[in-house]
Design a protein around this motif. Structure first.
Motif, PDB file in Angstrom:
ATOM      1  N   ASP A  43      18.582   3.171  -5.087  1.00  0.00           N
ATOM      2  CA  ASP A  43      17.704   3.124  -3.909  1.00  0.00           C
ATOM      3  C   ASP A  43      16.336   3.692  -4.251  1.00  0.00           C
ATOM      4  O   ASP A  43      16.238   4.739  -4.895  1.00  0.00           O
ATOM      5  CB  ASP A  43      18.295   3.956  -2.760  1.00  0.00           C
ATOM      6  CG  ASP A  43      19.300   3.135  -1.964  1.00  0.00           C
ATOM      7  OD1 ASP A  43      19.283   1.899  -2.105  1.00  0.00           O
ATOM      8  OD2 ASP A  43      20.111   3.747  -1.245  1.00  0.00           O
ATOM      9  N   VAL A  44      15.292   3.005  -3.788  1.00  0.00           N
ATOM     10  CA  VAL A  44      13.938   3.491  -4.047  1.00  0.00           C
ATOM     11  C   VAL A  44      13.112   3.464  -2.771  1.00  0.00           C
ATOM     12  O   VAL A  44      13.442   2.768  -1.804  1.00  0.00           O
ATOM     13  CB  VAL A  44      13.205   2.625  -5.110  1.00  0.00           C
ATOM     14  CG1 VAL A  44      13.951   2.638  -6.434  1.00  0.00           C
ATOM     15  CG2 VAL A  44      12.994   1.194  -4.618  1.00  0.00           C
ATOM     16  N   PHE A  45      12.029   4.244  -2.800  1.00  0.00           N
ATOM     17  CA  PHE A  45      10.996   4.120  -1.785  1.00  0.00           C
ATOM     18  C   PHE A  45       9.661   4.137  -2.541  1.00  0.00           C
ATOM     19  O   PHE A  45       9.404   5.047  -3.333  1.00  0.00           O
ATOM     20  CB  PHE A  45      11.065   5.278  -0.778  1.00  0.00           C
ATOM     21  CG  PHE A  45      10.022   5.161   0.300  1.00  0.00           C
ATOM     22  CD1 PHE A  45      10.214   4.284   1.368  1.00  0.00           C
ATOM     23  CD2 PHE A  45       8.855   5.913   0.235  1.00  0.00           C
ATOM     24  CE1 PHE A  45       9.242   4.165   2.361  1.00  0.00           C
ATOM     25  CE2 PHE A  45       7.887   5.795   1.224  1.00  0.00           C
ATOM     26  CZ  PHE A  45       8.079   4.914   2.291  1.00  0.00           C
ATOM     27  N   VAL A  46       8.853   3.114  -2.310  1.00  0.00           N
ATOM     28  CA  VAL A  46       7.633   2.955  -3.100  1.00  0.00           C
ATOM     29  C   VAL A  46       6.404   3.405  -2.318  1.00  0.00           C
ATOM     30  O   VAL A  46       6.192   2.972  -1.189  1.00  0.00           O
ATOM     31  CB  VAL A  46       7.453   1.479  -3.538  1.00  0.00           C
ATOM     32  CG1 VAL A  46       6.210   1.341  -4.416  1.00  0.00           C
ATOM     33  CG2 VAL A  46       8.682   0.968  -4.268  1.00  0.00           C
ATOM     34  N   ILE A  47       5.616   4.287  -2.916  1.00  0.00           N
ATOM     35  CA  ILE A  47       4.298   4.627  -2.370  1.00  0.00           C
ATOM     36  C   ILE A  47       3.281   3.844  -3.196  1.00  0.00           C
ATOM     37  O   ILE A  47       3.201   4.022  -4.416  1.00  0.00           O
ATOM     38  CB  ILE A  47       3.979   6.125  -2.542  1.00  0.00           C
ATOM     39  CG1 ILE A  47       5.143   7.012  -2.129  1.00  0.00           C
ATOM     40  CG2 ILE A  47       2.654   6.481  -1.853  1.00  0.00           C
ATOM     41  CD1 ILE A  47       5.212   7.345  -0.694  1.00  0.00           C
ATOM     42  N   ALA A  48       2.525   2.992  -2.541  1.00  0.00           N
ATOM     43  CA  ALA A  48       1.554   2.158  -3.251  1.00  0.00           C
ATOM     44  C   ALA A  48       0.158   2.470  -2.738  1.00  0.00           C
ATOM     45  O   ALA A  48      -0.006   2.910  -1.600  1.00  0.00           O
ATOM     46  CB  ALA A  48       1.878   0.685  -3.024  1.00  0.00           C
ATOM     47  N   PHE A  49      -0.848   2.233  -3.596  1.00  0.00           N
ATOM     48  CA  PHE A  49      -2.229   2.550  -3.226  1.00  0.00           C
ATOM     49  C   PHE A  49      -3.058   1.289  -3.062  1.00  0.00           C
ATOM     50  O   PHE A  49      -3.022   0.396  -3.907  1.00  0.00           O
ATOM     51  CB  PHE A  49      -2.850   3.487  -4.257  1.00  0.00           C
ATOM     52  CG  PHE A  49      -2.124   4.797  -4.344  1.00  0.00           C
ATOM     53  CD1 PHE A  49      -2.161   5.697  -3.286  1.00  0.00           C
ATOM     54  CD2 PHE A  49      -1.349   5.101  -5.458  1.00  0.00           C
ATOM     55  CE1 PHE A  49      -1.467   6.895  -3.348  1.00  0.00           C
ATOM     56  CE2 PHE A  49      -0.656   6.293  -5.528  1.00  0.00           C
ATOM     57  CZ  PHE A  49      -0.710   7.197  -4.466  1.00  0.00           C
ATOM     58  N   GLU A  50      -3.787   1.283  -1.954  1.00  0.00           N
ATOM     59  CA  GLU A  50      -4.656   0.132  -1.645  1.00  0.00           C
ATOM     60  C   GLU A  50      -5.624  -0.132  -2.791  1.00  0.00           C
ATOM     61  O   GLU A  50      -6.279   0.782  -3.282  1.00  0.00           O
ATOM     62  CB  GLU A  50      -5.474   0.424  -0.378  1.00  0.00           C
ATOM     63  CG  GLU A  50      -4.643   0.397   0.892  1.00  0.00           C
ATOM     64  CD  GLU A  50      -5.298   1.190   2.030  1.00  0.00           C
ATOM     65  OE1 GLU A  50      -6.438   1.643   1.859  1.00  0.00           O
ATOM     66  OE2 GLU A  50      -4.629   1.367   3.071  1.00  0.00           O
ATOM     67  N   GLY A  51      -5.707  -1.383  -3.182  1.00  0.00           N
ATOM     68  CA  GLY A  51      -6.672  -1.756  -4.205  1.00  0.00           C
ATOM     69  C   GLY A  51      -6.252  -1.380  -5.614  1.00  0.00           C
ATOM     70  O   GLY A  51      -6.982  -1.622  -6.563  1.00  0.00           O
TER      71      GLY A  51
END
Lengths: 294, 294
Positions: A43-51
């Motif tokens: 199981d994962v949770f992804v934090i992604a950054f705009e641009g």
């Protein structure tokens, strides 16, 4: 010696954790970790950054897309999902003060640690310390998938020639010294002359601009990319992949040297065949047992 | 403290020699030495290089225009004119193996010292040794004109601010380490982050490309240019002039730091007024007595 290609290419998860928080920067490395997690049912949770982060990797996965300056929001979200374990993966471009748009939590952090006069290493150490104080554990990607990390040996069919070794040795020495100074990781060298040194511009730009300074009449230049000696290995390892080889081929670079155990080698089979096609050698050297007898 | 502007601007010859052989590279520094020689009635003979030296300086002066690879011809000419004293002045771009077109003497030199795996310093040391073996004496330009060499102190009206000093100190440390490695002399730094490091591209190109990596919202970047610690001072000193200031102004650099006693400051009055106009500080620091009390 390289492990057999097959086993290097396959991704298998070494470690499992209830839900792994993946702080994903740019490039394709986050994708590779996510594939390994998918296959292993992690199981994962992804934090992604705009641009910065490729939005493709968020599809069908629990995730949030936010700004680097949104530390408060990120921490609250992770807490609400009971996530305690984090991996930082992929490259992150530092925003300027304006682009950062810090929330209260981020602003407090920067007020405390001081934004000015801070190199990358110092900043990352401060971020790590901050998150650990908040109860998070930071893991290196190598704790989960080790077939991303370069093993010592040559990657394609070509090996460095005898006359390449003085440049390799000098390139390693310069790259390591620059790393110690927290300046950069990569060097382009030809016939004993350092043509260019990477700082803020990144490896691709370095390769491109050094084309202008190469001499004709000798073999092409070499790219030597190492890990900063004091670098936090859990945060960010230097990486090369097919794009690096392509960029080298287009700009007269005839050999690539990376550091075994402290670099990510992305899709080694593709790297090997493209390097063979362009007659470029790619080698991972073990800093502990370096020598001419690879 | 700076000497009064008037005395810095005037060129007076300190030393005289029957006929001074001037090996002149590019840039305007050879011109300044020649003016000083003209004024003092010092006899000169100029060796200029095709495509590098400004041909303007050869007018009305005994000279030869040749290739870097024509060492045999150069030595024979100097001998035939009974010239024993040489000054190297101006920047010289290293030709590739093809562009070098070495004559027999040059080829023998390179065969003996080895062309490969040789940095700038090693090459210059070998050239010096070779010429001294042939009975020539190499002089530094500072033996003839000392008002070209930067004296400690600020050049225009502006001084660095308190918050500039951490960047200045770090810039000096990085530049000196790179110099020790015989990589380059200049560094661009902003808020503790080294944006770029000079290797083969030269200071102007460094300044231009670093514009892309500057952050907004803080003061501009700083250029720190020092002499390599082990550099042969008689051969080549780092220099700045009006063009450097103009390039900095166009590319968001708000301060220039050079090394007192080991850099050439060309036309200090013009540098000062252009720097004042663009609100750029220019300061020469004495490495022996460095501190915040400039």
């Amino acid at each position: 010696m390289p492990a057999p290609e097959k086993s290097r290419e396959k991704s298998s998860l070494k470690k499992t954790i209830p839900t792994l928080g993946i702080i994903a920067g740019g490039g394709i490395v986050p994708q590779l970790l996510l594939h390994a997690c998918d296959k292993a049912g992690q199981d994962v949770f992804v934090i992604a950054f705009e641009g910065q982060t490729d939005p493709e990797i968020l599809k069908n996965r629990p995730s949030m897309l936010t700004r680097i300056g949104a530390a408060g929001q990120i921490i609250r979200t992770l807490r609400s999902r009971d996530i305690k374990d984090l991996v930082f993966i992929g490259s992150v471009r530092r925003p300027g003060l304006v682009g950062l748009k810090p929330d209260l939590r981020t602003a407090q952090f920067f007020t405390r640690v001081g934004l000015r006069a801070m190199g990358d290493d110092t900043l990352l150490k401060a971020v790590r310390h901050e998150l650990e104080k908040e109860g998070f554990t930071i893991h290196g990607v190598q704790e989960f998938v080790d077939d991303l990390v370069a093993v010592a040996g040559q990657v394609g069919r070509l090996a460095p020639k005898k006359q390449d070794w003085p440049d390799i040795e000098r390139g390693l020495a310069v790259a390591q010294t620059l790393g110690q100074l927290d300046v950069g990781q990569s060097v382009i060298i030809q016939d004993g002359i350092v043509l260019g040194v990477e700082a803020a511009e990144g490896t691709d730009e370095l390769i491109k601009r050094c084309r202008l300074y190469q001499r004709h009449g000798s073999r092409g230049a070499l790219l030597v990319k190492t890990c900063k000696p004091q670098q936090d290995r859990d945060f960010d390892l230097p990486s090369i992949g097919v794009e690096t080889v392509r960029m080298c081929a287009e700009n007269g670079v005839s050999g690539i040297v990376i550091q075994a155990g402290r670099s990510l080698l992305i899709n080694p089979q593709d790297v090997a065949s493209l390097a063979d096609h362009h007659k470029i050698f790619v080698i991972a050297l073990d800093p502990e047992s370096r020598g001419h007898d690879q």
